[in-house]
Design a protein around this motif. Sequence first.
Motif, PDB file in Angstrom:
ATOM      1  N   ASN A  70       0.804  -1.220   0.000  1.00 35.88           N
ATOM      2  CA  ASN A  70       0.000   0.000   0.000  1.00 35.88           C
ATOM      3  C   ASN A  70       0.842   1.278   0.000  1.00 35.88           C
ATOM      4  O   ASN A  70       0.434   2.287  -0.548  1.00 35.88           O
ATOM      5  N   ARG A  71       2.018   1.207   0.634  1.00 42.07           N
ATOM      6  CA  ARG A  71       2.832   2.422   0.792  1.00 42.07           C
ATOM      7  C   ARG A  71       4.285   2.109   0.473  1.00 42.07           C
ATOM      8  O   ARG A  71       4.744   0.986   0.636  1.00 42.07           O
ATOM      9  N   LYS A  94      10.823   9.350   3.864  1.00 45.13           N
ATOM     10  CA  LYS A  94       9.508   9.967   3.640  1.00 45.13           C
ATOM     11  C   LYS A  94       9.651  11.345   2.999  1.00 45.13           C
ATOM     12  O   LYS A  94       8.811  11.741   2.177  1.00 45.13           O
ATOM     13  N   GLU A  99       4.287   9.254  -1.945  1.00 47.16           N
ATOM     14  CA  GLU A  99       3.502   8.092  -2.365  1.00 47.16           C
ATOM     15  C   GLU A  99       2.927   8.354  -3.755  1.00 47.16           C
ATOM     16  O   GLU A  99       1.735   8.559  -3.933  1.00 47.16           O
ATOM     17  N   THR A 167      -2.146   6.039  -1.198  1.00 48.14           N
ATOM     18  CA  THR A 167      -3.086   5.907  -0.086  1.00 48.14           C
ATOM     19  C   THR A 167      -4.373   6.662  -0.367  1.00 48.14           C
ATOM     20  O   THR A 167      -5.469   6.172  -0.058  1.00 48.14           O
TER      21      THR A 167
END
Length: 255
Positions: A70-71, A94, A99, A167
Amino acid sequence: DTSVLRKQDLVLSSYETVTRDKKFLAYTNWDLIVLDEAQHIRNPEAQRSLAIKELNREVGIAVTGTPFENRLTDLWSIIDFSFPEYLGNLEDFKDTYEEAVRDAERLERIISPLIIRRKTEEVLDELPDLLQIDQAIAMNQYECSIYERTRTDIRGQLGDGTLPNFTDLMPLRKLCAHSLIDNPSPDVDPVDLSPKYERCMQIIYEAYINKRKTIIFTHWIKMIELMKIDLQMRFNEAFVDFIDGSVPGQERQDK
């Protein structure tokens, strides 16, 4: 007594055991730690992920068919086990990678030298001929209304000029996979709500009357739960079962 562990050539454990006994296991310097189903440590902040990464090891190998779910942090966490600090710390990662598809493609070039893939050509003799038929199935009015409402909600939360990430798009992915993710009533026949599900049942029925086996793949646990019940009701003489990460390895082989 850690001396018992040091005398063994091979030690097998579970993620739960490592999490519970991490202080005991951390006293041993392991030559090699291999993680099967390594997607279990995809959450970098989970207790099991933290416990396993605390183990002293010369080499770490992660084996998984789902390195990214998912990420992008899923991938960071798994790589961080095998090659600590290769992708920097989590916060820097990050900040560097959003994403988004473009960042996923950028990351793929960096990590591809670290990954060994089993390609289809290597097992081609074991596989039957592949016949792939793509079918475009239009949403019905019910699905279109939910899709548009969901899309508008996502756009409203992001604001103008902000591109959605993986997401953010998850609700739309679920809806395209199957509108029954948001089934308003368990009494409603799934076929009446989704043309995609209706077509799926037609294919399964054709296989059923010709006494053929059918495998259905889905990303969503809710979809598994729905189909277990619905397929058994529609084809009550057929054997219906499922395999996912919650099923122990030996049981998967038995199935």
